[in-house]
Design an enzyme around this catalytic site. Structure first.
Site, PDB file in Angstrom:
ATOM      1  N   HIS A  98      53.514  67.913 153.711  1.00 23.12           N
ATOM      2  CA  HIS A  98      53.391  66.641 152.984  1.00 23.12           C
ATOM      3  C   HIS A  98      52.570  66.723 151.702  1.00 23.12           C
ATOM      4  O   HIS A  98      52.483  65.734 150.985  1.00 23.12           O
ATOM      5  CB  HIS A  98      52.765  65.569 153.889  1.00 23.12           C
ATOM      6  CG  HIS A  98      51.283  65.709 154.054  1.00 23.12           C
ATOM      7  ND1 HIS A  98      50.711  66.590 154.928  1.00 23.12           N
ATOM      8  CD2 HIS A  98      50.250  65.094 153.421  1.00 23.12           C
ATOM      9  CE1 HIS A  98      49.386  66.507 154.846  1.00 23.12           C
ATOM     10  NE2 HIS A  98      49.074  65.610 153.936  1.00 23.12           N
TER      11      HIS A  98
HETATM   12  C1  UD1 Z   1      47.497  60.840 151.607  1.00 25.32           C
HETATM   13  C2  UD1 Z   1      46.256  61.547 151.090  1.00 25.32           C
HETATM   14  C3  UD1 Z   1      46.250  62.978 151.581  1.00 25.32           C
HETATM   15  C4  UD1 Z   1      46.407  63.054 153.081  1.00 25.32           C
HETATM   16  C5  UD1 Z   1      47.613  62.245 153.532  1.00 25.32           C
HETATM   17  C6  UD1 Z   1      47.641  62.184 155.039  1.00 25.32           C
HETATM   18  C7  UD1 Z   1      45.490  60.750 148.874  1.00 25.32           C
HETATM   19  C8  UD1 Z   1      45.425  61.060 147.427  1.00 25.32           C
HETATM   20  N1  UD1 Z   1      46.254  61.577 149.630  1.00 25.32           N
HETATM   21  O1  UD1 Z   1      48.622  61.511 151.052  1.00 25.32           O
HETATM   22  O2  UD1 Z   1      45.008  63.583 151.237  1.00 25.32           O
HETATM   23  O3  UD1 Z   1      46.570  64.392 153.452  1.00 25.32           O
HETATM   24  O4  UD1 Z   1      47.525  60.914 153.020  1.00 25.32           O
HETATM   25  O5  UD1 Z   1      48.888  61.881 155.526  1.00 25.32           O
HETATM   26  O6  UD1 Z   1      44.898  59.808 149.312  1.00 25.32           O
HETATM   27  N2  UD1 Z   1      54.576  56.413 152.393  1.00 25.32           N
HETATM   28  C9  UD1 Z   1      55.405  55.675 153.191  1.00 25.32           C
HETATM   29  N3  UD1 Z   1      54.841  55.027 154.243  1.00 25.32           N
HETATM   30  C10 UD1 Z   1      53.528  55.064 154.544  1.00 25.32           C
HETATM   31  C11 UD1 Z   1      52.693  55.801 153.701  1.00 25.32           C
HETATM   32  C12 UD1 Z   1      53.233  56.476 152.631  1.00 25.32           C
HETATM   33  O7  UD1 Z   1      56.592  55.599 152.985  1.00 25.32           O
HETATM   34  O8  UD1 Z   1      53.092  54.435 155.530  1.00 25.32           O
HETATM   35  C13 UD1 Z   1      55.187  57.150 151.263  1.00 25.32           C
HETATM   36  C14 UD1 Z   1      55.242  56.333 149.964  1.00 25.32           C
HETATM   37  O9  UD1 Z   1      56.418  56.669 149.305  1.00 25.32           O
HETATM   38  C15 UD1 Z   1      54.050  56.864 149.193  1.00 25.32           C
HETATM   39  C16 UD1 Z   1      54.005  58.320 149.624  1.00 25.32           C
HETATM   40  O10 UD1 Z   1      54.402  58.310 150.987  1.00 25.32           O
HETATM   41  O11 UD1 Z   1      54.191  56.718 147.804  1.00 25.32           O
HETATM   42  C17 UD1 Z   1      52.638  58.956 149.497  1.00 25.32           C
HETATM   43  O12 UD1 Z   1      51.649  58.191 150.194  1.00 25.32           O
HETATM   44  P1  UD1 Z   1      50.113  58.247 149.736  1.00 25.32           P
HETATM   45  O13 UD1 Z   1      49.281  57.483 150.692  1.00 25.32           O
HETATM   46  O14 UD1 Z   1      49.966  57.913 148.308  1.00 25.32           O
HETATM   47  O15 UD1 Z   1      49.769  59.781 149.828  1.00 25.32           O
HETATM   48  P2  UD1 Z   1      50.020  60.812 150.993  1.00 25.32           P
HETATM   49  O16 UD1 Z   1      50.957  61.854 150.496  1.00 25.32           O
HETATM   50  O17 UD1 Z   1      50.339  60.116 152.242  1.00 25.32           O
HETATM   51  N1  UDP Z   2      49.650  63.863 162.971  1.00 28.79           N
HETATM   52  C1  UDP Z   2      50.266  63.030 163.884  1.00 28.79           C
HETATM   53  N2  UDP Z   2      51.624  62.893 163.808  1.00 28.79           N
HETATM   54  C2  UDP Z   2      52.386  63.555 162.900  1.00 28.79           C
HETATM   55  C3  UDP Z   2      51.736  64.427 161.988  1.00 28.79           C
HETATM   56  C4  UDP Z   2      50.360  64.541 162.040  1.00 28.79           C
HETATM   57  O1  UDP Z   2      49.609  62.413 164.738  1.00 28.79           O
HETATM   58  O2  UDP Z   2      53.602  63.381 162.902  1.00 28.79           O
HETATM   59  C5  UDP Z   2      48.173  64.011 163.039  1.00 28.79           C
HETATM   60  C6  UDP Z   2      47.691  65.415 163.232  1.00 28.79           C
HETATM   61  O3  UDP Z   2      47.657  65.736 164.606  1.00 28.79           O
HETATM   62  C7  UDP Z   2      46.310  65.363 162.582  1.00 28.79           C
HETATM   63  C8  UDP Z   2      46.511  64.393 161.456  1.00 28.79           C
HETATM   64  O4  UDP Z   2      47.652  63.609 161.780  1.00 28.79           O
HETATM   65  O5  UDP Z   2      45.349  64.834 163.482  1.00 28.79           O
HETATM   66  C9  UDP Z   2      46.744  65.123 160.178  1.00 28.79           C
HETATM   67  O6  UDP Z   2      47.190  64.238 159.209  1.00 28.79           O
HETATM   68  P1  UDP Z   2      48.002  64.684 157.929  1.00 28.79           P
HETATM   69  O7  UDP Z   2      48.664  65.972 158.157  1.00 28.79           O
HETATM   70  O8  UDP Z   2      48.846  63.527 157.544  1.00 28.79           O
HETATM   71  O9  UDP Z   2      46.859  64.784 156.808  1.00 28.79           O
HETATM   72  P2  UDP Z   2      45.746  65.856 156.420  1.00 28.79           P
HETATM   73  O10 UDP Z   2      45.020  66.258 157.633  1.00 28.79           O
HETATM   74  O11 UDP Z   2      46.432  66.974 155.728  1.00 28.79           O
HETATM   75  O12 UDP Z   2      44.910  65.099 155.440  1.00 28.79           O
END
Ligand code: UD1
Ligand code: UDP
Length: 382
Positions: A219
């Site tokens: 992601h």
């Molecule tokens: C964010 C964090 C990242 C973390 C990740 C965990 C920042 C800058 N990044 O990244 O550090 O590892 O969360 O998962 O804060 N979207 C949906 N539904 C949701 C959420 C997001 O469709 O419920 C889609 C949207 O298109 C959105 C994109 O995902 O624009 C990115 O979401 P965003 O929260 O901006 O960043 P993440 O990539 O999730």
């Molecule tokens: N996770 C989850 N379901 C998923 C993917 C991740 O519960 O489908 C959990 C995972 O076990 C961990 C956390 O989400 O505890 C990690 O989140 P993510 O990979 O989104 O973000 P990051 O840790 O890279 O910020």
């Protein structure tokens, strides 16, 4: 009563917050009053609500429903909303986790009105400021009053930036306290492991055989949004699954699901879709994720949290990034950094498939990091 506002927003923060909420409920219910604010950064049912339901976290008292957007717009809207909540609630401290835009927003809002910031997962560094998370965590660390680092490396990183571990009491933004406390994610993995074993049906639901499949998550924006990188990664997964007849299960982050068709070459995209060994599934709950991690043959991921959970459950991990904040995993040999290179991913898979000598030393604490954090907050901020 000592009053804290915990700010969460993204999936991993909700999971991390479960450890502190559980400690408060079990050991500090007469001493700490926790108000949970959800920024709304993540909002899909399977990116947010599922964790509140499953992990026993109290429902958010306030949801700012900020949603997705550019970094500037999203962070600014959060700052405005969090500031108002702080002014209304007048807490003794704000608790934030990790390195997301929600973390940064809460750090900015609280520090400007002189409410102590407690940063859990402080001191982690990738030394790559092009990562939005690196900017968020550095800025948040530098306005925090209490910094809790899960690793010794995290503490050392802070010392290099001028923090002092031996700073005496009366902690403030100008005289912050730095603590090495273990990892709340480790607390959670221990706590929920048994429950996962009893309740999760994810292996059966996806017809996966224990020890015979690879778990992968992708992601990071650098990977998803750069066609060359996401192509290298999926070419490698395709090759590994075909050449070894091994199944790969990928619970896809919505960011990845939305962009795959656009950023993969059409032919590769179609062959991934028609490969029965590659299972693209929606994001799963935490109990399901633990089950997938514990029973996998190996983990391939660009997630920070999933890298560590692989380690907690004694699995080799191939890290789809050019660096990691969790250097302990790499230095003990159980994880390897490969970026997005098809050849390096395949080489790492082959190497780990034939290696039964991996080590997983206990470097993430004793499973009681959350209790330690509660004690220190009460001792130093109340
Ligand atoms: C964010 C964090 C990242 C973390 C990740 C965990 C920042 C800058 N990044 O990244 O550090 O590892 O969360 O998962 O804060 N979207 C949906 N539904 C949701 C959420 C997001 O469709 O419920 C889609 C949207 O298109 C959105 C994109 O995902 O624009 C990115 O979401 P965003 O929260 O901006 O960043 P993440 O990539 O999730
Ligand atoms: N996770 C989850 N379901 C998923 C993917 C991740 O519960 O489908 C959990 C995972 O076990 C961990 C956390 O989400 O505890 C990690 O989140 P993510 O990979 O989104 O973000 P990051 O840790 O890279 O910020």
């Amino acid at each position: 009563m000592f009053k804290i506002i915990t700010v969460v927003g993204a999936r991993p923060q909700i999971i991390k917050a479960a450890a502190l909420s559980r400690a408060i409920k079990n050991h500090y219910s007469g001493k700490i009053n926790e108000i949970i604010v959800h920024t709304g950064q993540h909002y899909d049912e399977n990116m947010s609500q599922v964790f509140f339901d499953e992990l026993g976290i109290p429902s958010p008292d306030i949801n700012l429903s900020v949603g997705s957007g550019s970094h500037g717009k999203q962070t600014a809207t959060m700052i405005e909303g969090i500031e108002k909540v702080i002014l209304d609630e007048k807490p003794n401290a704000i608790v934030v986790y990790g390195d997301t835009n929600s973390t940064l927003a809460a750090g900015v809002a609280a520090s400007k009105i002189h409410i102590p910031v407690v940063h859990i997962e402080a001191g982690l560094r990738s030394y790559n400021k092009k990562m939005p998370e690196e900017v968020n965590r550095i800025m948040c660390d530098h306005v925090s009053s209490l910094l809790f680092s899960p690793t010794k490396t995290g503490v050392e990183n802070l010392l290099k930036e001028g923090f002092k571990q031996e700073a005496a009491g009366n902690y403030t933004m100008d005289n912050p306290g730095v603590f090495h406390c273990g990892d709340v994610m480790y607390d959670n993995s221990i706590h929920f492991s048994e429950m996962s074993a009893q309740e999760s049906t994810v292996l059966a639901d996806n017809k996966l055989i224990e020890g015979e499949y690879i778990l992968s998550t992708i992601h990071r924006n650098d990977n998803t949004d750069t066609p060359e990188r996401i192509t290298g990664i999926f070419e490698a997964l395709q090759a590994i699954s075909k050449e070894n007849n091994v199944e790969i299960v990928l619970p896809l982050h919505p960011r990845t699901a939305k962009i795959l068709a656009q950023n993969l070459p059409a032919e590769l995209y179609l062959s991934i879709q028609s490969n029965p060994n590659i299972k693209l599934i929606p994001p799963v709950s935490f109990l399901d994720m633990i089950a997938l991690e514990k029973n996998s043959k190996m983990v391939i991921t660009d997630s920070g949290g999933v890298q560590k959970e692989a380690f907690f459950f004694n699995k080799a991990c191939i890290i789809l990034r050019p660096e990691t904040e969790w250097v302990e995993l790499v230095s003990c040999g159980s994880a390897t950094i490969v970026g997005w290179s098809k050849d390096k991913i395949i080489e790492a898979y082959n190497r780990y498939s034939n290696d039964s000598s991996l080590r997983f030393p206990p470097v993430f604490g004793d499973g009681k990091a959350a209790e330690f954090i509660c004690d220190m907050m009460l001792k130093h901020l109340s």
